[in-house]
Design an enzyme around this catalytic site. Structure first.
Site, PDB file in Angstrom:
ATOM      1  N   PHE A 144       9.480  65.724  62.012  1.00 12.70           N
ATOM      2  CA  PHE A 144       8.745  66.623  62.893  1.00 12.70           C
ATOM      3  C   PHE A 144       9.480  67.949  63.077  1.00 12.70           C
ATOM      4  CE2 PHE A 144       8.315  68.144  67.343  1.00 12.70           C
ATOM      5  CZ  PHE A 144       6.993  68.600  67.270  1.00 12.70           C
ATOM      6  N   SER A 196      15.284  61.231  59.467  1.00 13.47           N
ATOM      7  CA  SER A 196      14.332  60.123  59.464  1.00 13.47           C
ATOM      8  C   SER A 196      12.916  60.668  59.338  1.00 13.47           C
ATOM      9  CB  SER A 196      14.459  59.283  60.740  1.00 13.47           C
ATOM     10  OG  SER A 196      14.119  60.049  61.883  1.00 13.47           O
ATOM     11  N   ASP A 235      21.877  61.409  67.475  1.00 12.64           N
ATOM     12  CA  ASP A 235      23.173  61.974  67.872  1.00 12.64           C
ATOM     13  C   ASP A 235      24.316  61.252  67.166  1.00 12.64           C
ATOM     14  OD1 ASP A 235      21.747  63.591  69.738  1.00 12.64           O
ATOM     15  OD2 ASP A 235      21.768  61.922  71.154  1.00 12.64           O
TER      16      ASP A 235
END
Length: 346
Positions: free
Chosen positions: A146, A182, A243
């Site tokens: 995204f 991802s 993270d």
């Protein structure tokens, strides 16, 4: 064992492991000294029903950076930036990145443009153009699917659109190394993989993609070296995964090796270790009492906020309990896709 200092600029929570707390301990396990600057100070991550705390203002960030410089403490060999909630604060971090990269041409800067996921921004929209301006400062960026779409204004719907987005990041924004941390393994993505890398249950896997700009930069039309690897989805909701992955990627990245191998080697270690930590976290969560494993239910969670709190608490990353995972080498490799650019042309 590694050496050197890493300056980490990202979020902080008192309880749990996201942002800087998901990054500092793993990097210290790899042998780095880590200097931590917090962009927010929250009680816990936003996945809980309730959270409290404050955001660090741009003025406060600049004061911290300036004080570190006056005391000759601003001398990292690597820079890691993550969640920054608004454009004003991000601009202060941009100023820091500009200063450090101009003073040290060997600085390795991993920029994690934390903006959102699953089609939704969870930062102010005004950070997007600032992130675009920061891209040329970076050595590596680690957006999810995204965030790639948000940075490039290109929807990832087919192989050509993926390569167009990578070209834009490498050529227009001059990013040497791109890691799509991802992206759901949709059928068009699965088709670009070699047969031995395609899982039978595509819908239950994520894909990690690395792309490194080639050394001379003179190739026309543009090409990059692309590697990929799949990872099984684990059930449930976890926070701090990106993270942790970005920190491990930066920690394992060796800029002294050829660019075509440095990135996939680091990504392979980061991906394998992150998945192993998640697997251990899932195993622990399944050992908890039933009231701490209740499934998501918006209505019930709203009526009883502690229902969600207990579920989230049991899924905090088991970092301290994963010392062996963080320090032992993992063997799963990223797989090169050497003909991917030619396939897209046909």
């Amino acid at each position: 064992m590694n050496s050197g200092r890493i300056l980490s600029v990202q979020s902080h929570v008192a309880y749990g492991y996201v942002g800087g707390k998901a990054a500092a301990f793993p990097l210290q396990c790899l042998g780095y000294d880590v200097d931590v600057v917090n962009t927010v100070h929250y009680s816990n991550h936003a996945g809980y029903a309730r959270a409290g705390g404050t955001k660090t203002t741009a003025a406060e960030l600049r004061e911290i950076f300036e004080s570190m410089e006056r005391n000759e403490l601003l001398n990292p060999s690597r820079l890691l930036t993550g969640y920054i909630p608004n454009a004003e604060a991000l601009s202060a971090v941009k100023g820091l990145a500009e200063k450090l990269t101009s003073e040290n041409s060997n600085l390795t800067y991993l920029l994690d443009p934390v903006m959102g996921d699953s089609g939704r921004l969870y930062v102010a929209a005004d950070v997007v153009p600032v992130y675009r301006d920061m891209l040329p400062l970076s050595t590596i960026i680690t957006p999810n699917g995204f965030e790639v779409e948000t940075l490039t204004n290109i929807s990832l719907t087919c192989l050509d659109s993926l390569l167009q987005a990578l070209t834009k990041l490498h050529v227009t924004h001059r990013v040497p190394h791109v890691v799509i941390s991802s992206i759901s393994l949709q059928p068009w993505l699965a088709r670009m993989l070699p047969p031995d890398l395609r899982p039978t249950d595509e819908a239950d896997h994520l894909l990690c993609i690395t792309s490194s700009r080639r050394d001379d930069g003179s190739e026309t039309p543009f090409r990059s070296t692309i590697h990929a690897q799949t990872v099984p989805l684990l059930p449930g909701y976890f926070s701090g995964v990106g993270d942790l992955f970005s920190a491990l990627l930066l920690g394992h990245f060796d800029p002294s090796t050829p660019p075509s191998t440095a990135l996939p080697r680091a990504a392979a270690q980061a991906l394998a270790r992150t998945h192993a930590v998640l697997s251990r976290t899932l195993e622990f969560s399944r050992s908890l009492p039933e009231e701490e494993q209740l499934p998501s239910d918006d209505e019930k969670d709203k009526q009883n906020p502690l229902r969600k709190t207990r579920r989230m608490r049991g899924r905090e990353l088991r970092l301290v309990q994963s010392l062996d995972i963080l320090t032992e080498k993992r063997d799963r490799e990223m797989v090169e896709l050497p003909g991917i650019w030619d396939v897209s042309m046909n």
